[in-house]
Structures are given as structure tokens and as C-alpha cells.
Design a protein around this motif. Structure first.
Motif, PDB file in Angstrom:
ATOM      1  N   LEU A 431      47.584  35.158  31.824  1.00 25.46           N
ATOM      2  CA  LEU A 431      47.413  35.433  30.308  1.00 25.46           C
ATOM      3  C   LEU A 431      47.543  34.108  29.302  1.00 25.46           C
ATOM      4  O   LEU A 431      48.824  33.688  29.154  1.00 25.46           O
ATOM      5  CB  LEU A 431      48.530  36.436  29.867  1.00 25.46           C
ATOM      6  CG  LEU A 431      48.259  38.000  30.673  1.00 25.46           C
ATOM      7  CD1 LEU A 431      49.390  38.869  30.046  1.00 25.46           C
ATOM      8  CD2 LEU A 431      46.793  38.456  30.678  1.00 25.46           C
ATOM      9  N   SER A 433      48.357  31.722  26.781  1.00 26.27           N
ATOM     10  CA  SER A 433      49.070  31.338  25.822  1.00 26.27           C
ATOM     11  C   SER A 433      49.269  30.321  25.212  1.00 26.27           C
ATOM     12  O   SER A 433      49.865  29.369  25.988  1.00 26.27           O
ATOM     13  CB  SER A 433      50.542  32.386  25.731  1.00 26.27           C
ATOM     14  OG  SER A 433      51.356  32.094  24.633  1.00 26.27           O
ATOM     15  N   LEU A 483      40.396  33.224  27.036  1.00 26.15           N
ATOM     16  CA  LEU A 483      40.725  34.208  26.101  1.00 26.15           C
ATOM     17  C   LEU A 483      39.569  35.120  25.780  1.00 26.15           C
ATOM     18  O   LEU A 483      39.573  36.430  25.911  1.00 26.15           O
ATOM     19  CB  LEU A 483      41.582  33.745  24.858  1.00 26.15           C
ATOM     20  CG  LEU A 483      41.777  34.796  23.982  1.00 26.15           C
ATOM     21  CD1 LEU A 483      42.619  35.909  24.557  1.00 26.15           C
ATOM     22  CD2 LEU A 483      42.336  34.105  22.694  1.00 26.15           C
ATOM     23  N   TRP A 486      38.852  37.136  28.845  1.00 27.78           N
ATOM     24  CA  TRP A 486      39.795  38.169  28.969  1.00 27.78           C
ATOM     25  C   TRP A 486      39.570  39.399  28.005  1.00 27.78           C
ATOM     26  O   TRP A 486      39.605  40.656  28.348  1.00 27.78           O
ATOM     27  CB  TRP A 486      41.113  37.598  28.770  1.00 27.78           C
ATOM     28  CG  TRP A 486      42.054  37.386  29.801  1.00 27.78           C
ATOM     29  CD1 TRP A 486      42.157  36.087  30.412  1.00 27.78           C
ATOM     30  CD2 TRP A 486      42.632  38.105  30.718  1.00 27.78           C
ATOM     31  NE1 TRP A 486      43.016  36.028  31.627  1.00 27.78           N
ATOM     32  CE2 TRP A 486      43.172  37.538  31.896  1.00 27.78           C
ATOM     33  CE3 TRP A 486      42.861  39.392  30.821  1.00 27.78           C
ATOM     34  CZ2 TRP A 486      43.891  37.923  32.988  1.00 27.78           C
ATOM     35  CZ3 TRP A 486      43.333  40.179  31.797  1.00 27.78           C
ATOM     36  CH2 TRP A 486      44.061  39.427  32.884  1.00 27.78           C
ATOM     37  N   LEU A 487      38.919  39.010  26.993  1.00 26.24           N
ATOM     38  CA  LEU A 487      38.837  40.095  25.835  1.00 26.24           C
ATOM     39  C   LEU A 487      37.680  40.968  26.430  1.00 26.24           C
ATOM     40  O   LEU A 487      37.483  42.143  26.107  1.00 26.24           O
ATOM     41  CB  LEU A 487      38.426  39.539  24.382  1.00 26.24           C
ATOM     42  CG  LEU A 487      39.809  38.849  23.731  1.00 26.24           C
ATOM     43  CD1 LEU A 487      39.599  38.127  22.424  1.00 26.24           C
ATOM     44  CD2 LEU A 487      40.737  39.943  23.708  1.00 26.24           C
ATOM     45  N   THR A 543      47.098  37.771  17.044  1.00 31.64           N
ATOM     46  CA  THR A 543      47.511  38.950  17.642  1.00 31.64           C
ATOM     47  C   THR A 543      47.788  39.086  19.117  1.00 31.64           C
ATOM     48  O   THR A 543      48.870  39.589  19.517  1.00 31.64           O
ATOM     49  CB  THR A 543      46.393  40.235  17.231  1.00 31.64           C
ATOM     50  OG1 THR A 543      46.068  40.383  15.926  1.00 31.64           O
ATOM     51  CG2 THR A 543      46.871  41.562  18.051  1.00 31.64           C
ATOM     52  N   TRP A 544      46.705  38.292  19.897  1.00 31.49           N
ATOM     53  CA  TRP A 544      46.970  37.867  21.434  1.00 31.49           C
ATOM     54  C   TRP A 544      48.288  37.284  21.483  1.00 31.49           C
ATOM     55  O   TRP A 544      49.136  37.792  22.516  1.00 31.49           O
ATOM     56  CB  TRP A 544      45.693  37.343  21.842  1.00 31.49           C
ATOM     57  CG  TRP A 544      45.996  36.815  23.213  1.00 31.49           C
ATOM     58  CD1 TRP A 544      46.639  35.538  23.580  1.00 31.49           C
ATOM     59  CD2 TRP A 544      45.619  37.345  24.389  1.00 31.49           C
ATOM     60  NE1 TRP A 544      46.327  35.582  24.766  1.00 31.49           N
ATOM     61  CE2 TRP A 544      45.855  36.670  25.440  1.00 31.49           C
ATOM     62  CE3 TRP A 544      45.176  38.697  24.613  1.00 31.49           C
ATOM     63  CZ2 TRP A 544      45.568  37.097  26.716  1.00 31.49           C
ATOM     64  CZ3 TRP A 544      45.018  39.124  26.027  1.00 31.49           C
ATOM     65  CH2 TRP A 544      45.226  38.320  26.954  1.00 31.49           C
ATOM     66  N   GLU A 545      48.457  36.101  20.844  1.00 33.01           N
ATOM     67  CA  GLU A 545      49.678  35.239  20.988  1.00 33.01           C
ATOM     68  C   GLU A 545      50.965  36.251  20.827  1.00 33.01           C
ATOM     69  O   GLU A 545      51.898  36.237  21.455  1.00 33.01           O
ATOM     70  CB  GLU A 545      49.539  34.138  20.191  1.00 33.01           C
ATOM     71  CG  GLU A 545      48.831  33.012  20.282  1.00 33.01           C
ATOM     72  CD  GLU A 545      49.181  32.415  21.649  1.00 33.01           C
ATOM     73  OE1 GLU A 545      50.179  32.315  22.012  1.00 33.01           O
ATOM     74  OE2 GLU A 545      47.831  31.621  22.290  1.00 33.01           O
ATOM     75  N   VAL A 548      51.423  38.697  23.810  1.00 29.37           N
ATOM     76  CA  VAL A 548      51.263  38.048  25.226  1.00 29.37           C
ATOM     77  C   VAL A 548      52.716  37.448  25.163  1.00 29.37           C
ATOM     78  O   VAL A 548      53.443  37.412  26.428  1.00 29.37           O
ATOM     79  CB  VAL A 548      50.054  36.871  25.435  1.00 29.37           C
ATOM     80  CG1 VAL A 548      50.338  36.237  26.661  1.00 29.37           C
ATOM     81  CG2 VAL A 548      48.768  37.951  25.580  1.00 29.37           C
TER      82      VAL A 548
END
Length: 600
Positions: A431, A433, A483, A486-487, A543-545, A548
Motif C-alpha cells: 500500500l 504511502s 495509488l 489501487w483505487l 484520506t488515503w495517507e 494507510v
């Protein structure tokens, strides 16, 4: 008869063959050579027989050496001092060529108690100066060796003191000057021999021997600036300063018929001579001291080792010098001082920074040089030994510099490789980051700065900056693409989950909206990169950061565990939970049509 003779011979030889540890010399009551000339009569070499006579002595030893011109009666004088006849003592020659070659020793020392210490006194006979068929350098070596070995140096001169006799003392003076300052007022380390001017003459009227010596040591006018006269005048000055180390004594001729002296008994010799001879014996006994080298009195074996050491030093140069002997005496001290430096450097844990390494080096250098200066011999010629110490320290220092560079390079290389491998691992996070990458980047850089020390640090710092900059650039380049992928995958997964697993309409709708947005936006604006500058995308990244990676939860590390837990929860809810809470569920759900028809 022959058989009996052979048996008798065997019985005579067998005891000597089985006598272990015994000396090869059966009778020491004779004169032995300890040093003899080589075939070219320019240098000296050891004679084994005489050395055996000295080596067997276990008490402290001292030597009385008689030097002087050839045919000046040195051997006869020594026999008189030892109370020996010419037949049993040193060989006396009446021919023109000299009888004694090199340096000889009488095998039986005289036992004296000096300052409460039993001392064995050896008497040495030396080859006369200025004899036919010899070089001046050979004479200088004989004189130099006699000066160094003896505790009392008897300078036997017939009739008067000549200019050449003063010049010949230059080596003794130089040697005395080198060591006199070192031993004066301190524990005696090496003290040059006491010089005894012994002048034998036929008539004792006129000036006394002390007056003759004083007159011989007066300055000679040198209005023309003759270098030879200047040199002899300097020797005179030095001998005058060293007056406490010299004594003058006169000895009348024992008899007018000198060629028959060996055939005469004491009652046939001149009474005045007999009286003065006994006084001379007492004088020698009063000024003699055990031979001490580097604060240690020498026994027989030590004396022989000392002789070997000095002879090697004298033979090394074309001309024997006090400087070469100073180096011999300073050799052990130099080695000890160098060992002091080396041992100190060995204890230092490498690698060190260049500044810390230089501080340690300079501190240990000062300690070693100070130790050498406190113990070294000589004043003028010691500079050469000090230069050698500096050279040897610099040589050892260079080796430690290389060792420090090697260990620094090895350490920093290991840290660099560790950071490089860690950066590679961050590149392939499951993932992606940016926060985790930056945290790992900072941690690796901080660890390198702290642990990498030594001269190689600067080189590896540059390599680290280049490697980490390249790694960060590559990560940022791949970050948005990964990313995005992944989304897209996440939106499709959530469509399946919302449709078939949890059957939440809103979840499926939201997943479709996200999927459509990602696909249409990139196609509308021709590239995915344009999406990365959109404020919505920035919100998605933030939001992802947050989800994760954080100070509490690293989702990349626990992703598998979280997925399993979520899957178990979903299965539990799918099988049991939704029946209990179906009537209370507020979200729109898919309805089972078959179940509805049956109920109708």
C-alpha cells in the motif's frame, strides 16, 4: 704395543667428550685475543677464544685498556700491573713490527671490591698506533673500541705529549661530550672511560707530568686560521672541561737496557720505578668502576654482547664516529618509545573521525617523544635518533591512517547498502504511502549520519544524497500511478462486495461513481497525470495517507490481518447478523424475490 697406546688415548679423550657445558679452554691463565684485524687490516672482527674467557664471569666486570704508539712498552706495562713475567703474561716484542694484533685480554681477572660490590677487572692490551702496514682508520677503530669498552683508559706515552696524541683523543672527547650531559647528576647510564695520562720518561727533572698535560692542553695561537689547529684547540678545550674525568701520572724507565727488561727481576729494576709502579696500581684500583650500560652493571656475557654491538656499529661506517655509537645506545630506547606509541594506537577503537584521530595521534606522539627525550643518550648526535623516531612514528601513523580509512569505508559501505536495500523495500510497498516513505527516508538518513564516522564519511554522504534523491524521485513518480491503480481495483472490489456480499445499494452506487470518475476523468483529459493536480485527487490522497499510515496503525504491515478480520466479520454478519438486525436496518438492501413470492 699399538693397541695399548690407542686404549690409553681413548681414555684421555673420553672425559673431554662427555664433559657437557664445559669450556673448550682448559687453562685461562694466558692472554687471549678478543678482537682481531680482518684480512685487509682495516676493520675488526671477534675472536672466540678470548670471549670465552670473559663470558664465564658472573660478577660485574670492568676493563683497563692500555693504548698508545707501537713499541711504547704497553704489553710490558700490563705484565707489570698484573705481576706477571713476560714468559707467562702478554707477549712482548723486541722487533720493529708490533707483537699484539687487535685487542687481547688476560684470561684471569683481578678481583676487587668496589663500593661493596665484587668486581672482576680485566686488563686489555691493544695494538699500537702508527705501525707499518695499517691504515689510520684501523687505528681509529682500535682506539674507539678501547675507549668504549674500558672503565680506565691508560694512554701510554713515551717521553712527552705530541700534537698527534691530542688529535687522537678527538673520538674520546666527542664520546664523553655526548654522554657526559646525560649521566651528570643522574643515575649512570653510560659513562666514558676515565682517562689516565701515563708518561714514561728517562729523566724526571723539569716539569711535572701534570704541568706537561696542562701545557699540552693550552690553546695554540692560530692567526692564519688553520682548520687543523682549530680542531685540536677544540679538543683541548673539551679535555680541559672534562678534567674531572682524567688523571696524569709519570712513570720512570725501569732500566736503561730496555731490551733485557723481560729477563730482569724486581730487585734488578730501578727502585723508583718499583715504587711508582705500585702507586700506579693503587691509582688504577682507585679510579676503576664496574662497566655500567643503561643503568645495568655488565657481567661477562653482557660485556661480550656489548662488545659485539659496538664492534658492529664501528665497522658499519667508513670512519668510526661517536654518532654511530649514540645510535646504538639509543636503539633500544627508540624501540621502547615507538612501542609506547604503537600500543596506544592499537587501543584506539577505529574508525574515528579525522579530527579525533589526529588528536589521538598527536597526544601519543608527544608521549613517545617525551619518553625518548627523558631517556636518550647524547646531545648533538642524538638529533639523528630523534629524527629516526619521528620517521618511524610517521611510518606507523600512515599504517593506522590506512586502517582507519579501511574500517571507515567498510562501516559506511555497510550502512549505505543497508539504506539502499531499505529504500528498495519502500519502493515496493503493498500500500504505497508517502508518509511512510518519508519516515523511512528520514530514519535511514539519520542512522547513517550518526553511525558513519571516519575519513570515508564525506564520500559516502555524497553517495547517500544521490541514492536517496534518486529513490525519492522514483517513488514519487510511481506513487500516483500505483495509488490510481489501487483505487480502480478498490472501486471494482467494492462493487462486488456491495452487490453480492453485503448487498448495500449505496455501497455499490458509491463504488460505481468512484470507478466512473477515475476512468472518465483520465480519458477526458488524455492522461492520468492531469488528475493528480485536481483538488479532489489531493483530498483522496490525504484520506488515503490517513488511513494507510499513521503513528498508531501501519496498514501496509497489517493489511493481511485486517482483511482477514473484515472478511470474518462480513461472513458472520452475512450468516447471522443480518437476520437479527434486518428489521432495524435503515439502509436500502437487495430483496430476495423468491422469498417474497413464497410469502405471498
Amino acid at each position: 704395543m699399538k693397541i695399548i697406546t690407542w686404549v690409553f688415548a681413548v681414555f684421555l679423550v673420553l672425559p673431554s667428550l662427555f664433559r657437557t657445558g664445559a669450556s673448550s679452554i682448559l687453562d685461562f691463565r694466558q692472554a687471549f685475543p678478543i678482537v682481531e684485524p680482518d684480512s685487509g687490516h682495516t676493520k675488526l672482527r671477534l675472536a672466540r677464544a678470548g670471549l670465552e674467557a670473559i663470558e664465564r664471569i658472573t660478577t660485574p666486570v670492568a676493563a683497563v685498556a692500555v693504548i698508545g704508539p707501537y713499541r711504547s712498552g704497553k704489553s710490558f706495562l700490563l705484565n707489570q700491573l698484573l705481576s706477571l713475567s713476560c714468559d707467562e703474561g702478554f707477549g712482548v716484542g723486541h722487533m720493529r713490527d708490533t707483537k699484539t694484533k687487535g685487542i687481547w685480554v688476560w684470561g684471569i681477572p683481578i678481583e676487587l671490591v668496589i663500593n661493596g660490590v665484587k668486581t672482576s677487572v680485566f686488563y686489555l692490551d691493544t695494538e699500537g698506533f702508527e705501525s707499518i702496514g695499517k691504515s689510520n682508520v684501523y687505528d681509529d677503530r682500535i682506539f674507539a673500541l678501547s675507549t668504549v669498552l674500558s672503565s680506565v683508559l691508560v694512554y701510554n706515552l713515551p717521553e712527552m705529549i705530541r700534537e698527534a696524541d691530542i688529535s687522537r683523543l678527538s673520538f674520546a672527547v666527542e664520546l664523553a661530550e655526548e654522554f657526559y650531559g646525560r649521566v651528570k647528576g643522574q643515575d649512570i647510564a653510560f659513562e666514558p672511560a676515565n682517562l689516565l695520562w701515563l708518561i714514561q720518561r728517562d729523566f724526571l727533572q723539569g716539569k711535572s707530568v701534570n704541568e706537561m698535560v696542562e701545557e699540552a692542553l693550552k690553546h695554540v695561537p692560530n692567526s692564519d686560521g688553520d682548520k687543523n689547529i682549530d680542531k685540536v684547540n677544540q679538543i683541548r678545550d673539551s679535555l680541559a672541561i672534562m678534567g674531572g674525568n682524567s688523571t696524569a701520572f709519570s712513570l720512570p724507565q725501569p732500566h736503561l737496557q730496555r731490551t733485557k727488561l723481560c729477563e730482569m727481576n724486581d730487585h734488578e729494576l730501578d727502585p723508583d720505578y718499583i715504587m711508582k709502579r705500585e702507586q700506579l696500581k693503587e691509582l688504577v684500583a682507585s679510579i676503576i668502576r664496574p662497566k655500567i650500560v643503561q643503568a645495568k652493571p655488565l657481567n661477562g656475557k653482557d660485556f661480550v654482547l656489548f662488545l659485539e654491538q659496538i664492534l658492529e656499529a664501528l665497522n658499519e661506517g667508513e670512519i668510526p664516529s661517536a654518532g654511530s655509537l649514540v645510535e646504538v645506545f639509543n636503539k633500544d630506547i627508540l624501540e621502547r618509545s615507538l612501542k609506547l606509541y604503537n600500543n596506544g594506537m592499537v587501543k584506539i577503537i577505529l574508525p574515528l573521525s579525522e579530527e579525533a584521530f589526529d588528536i589521538a595521534h598527536e597526544g601519543l606522539r608527544e608521549v613517545a617523544i617525551k619518553a625518548f627525550e627523558e631517556q636518550h643518550f647524547g646531545r648533538r648526535h642524538a638529533n639523528k635518533s630523534i629524527e629516526k623516531l619521528h620517521y618511524e612514528i610517521d611510518k606507523v601513523h600512515r599504517n593506522f591512517i590506512l586502517a582507519n580509512e579501511y574500517k571507515s569505508s567498510k562501516l559506511c559501505e555497510g550502512l549505505y547498502i543497508r539504506c539502499e536495500e531499505y529504500m528498495d523495500k519502500l519502493q515496493v510497498l503493498r500500500l504505497p504511502s508517502m508518509a511512510k516513505f518519508n519516515a523511512g527516508f528520514h530514519q535511514c538518513n539519520q542512522s547513517f549520519e550518526k553511525e558513519c564516522v571516519g575519513p570515508s564519511k564525506t564520500i559516502y554522504e555524497k553517495r547517500m544524497i544521490k541514492m536517496m534523491g534518486k529513490s525519492k524521485s522514483l517513488f514519487i513518480k510511481e506513487y500516483n500511478h500505483r495509488l490510481f491503480n489501487w483505487l480502480v481495483a478498490f472501486s471494482l472490489v467494492m462493487v462486488v462486495v456491495g452487490r453480492f456480499i453485503i448487498k448495500f445499494v449505496l455501497v455499490e452506487i458509491g463504488a460505481w461513481i468512484l470507478f466512473i470518475f477515475l476512468e472518465t476523468y483520465t480519458r477526458m483529459f488524455w492522461s492520468a497525470e492531469s488528475l493528480y493536480y485536481n483538488p479532489v485527487w489531493q483530498f483522496v490522497v490525504a484520506t488515503w495517507e490517513t488511513i494507510v499510515y499513521g503513528p498508531i496503525l501501519d496498514l501496509d504491515r497489517w493489511a493481511m490481518h485486517v482483511c482477514i478480520i473484515v472478511l470474518l466479520l462480513v461472513l458472520y454478519w452475512r450468516c447471522y447478523g443480518r437476520w437479527k438486525h434486518s428489521s432495524h436496518w435503515s439502509l436500502p438492501m437487495y430483496t430476495n424475490l423468491k422469498a417474497l413470492r413464497r410469502s405471498e
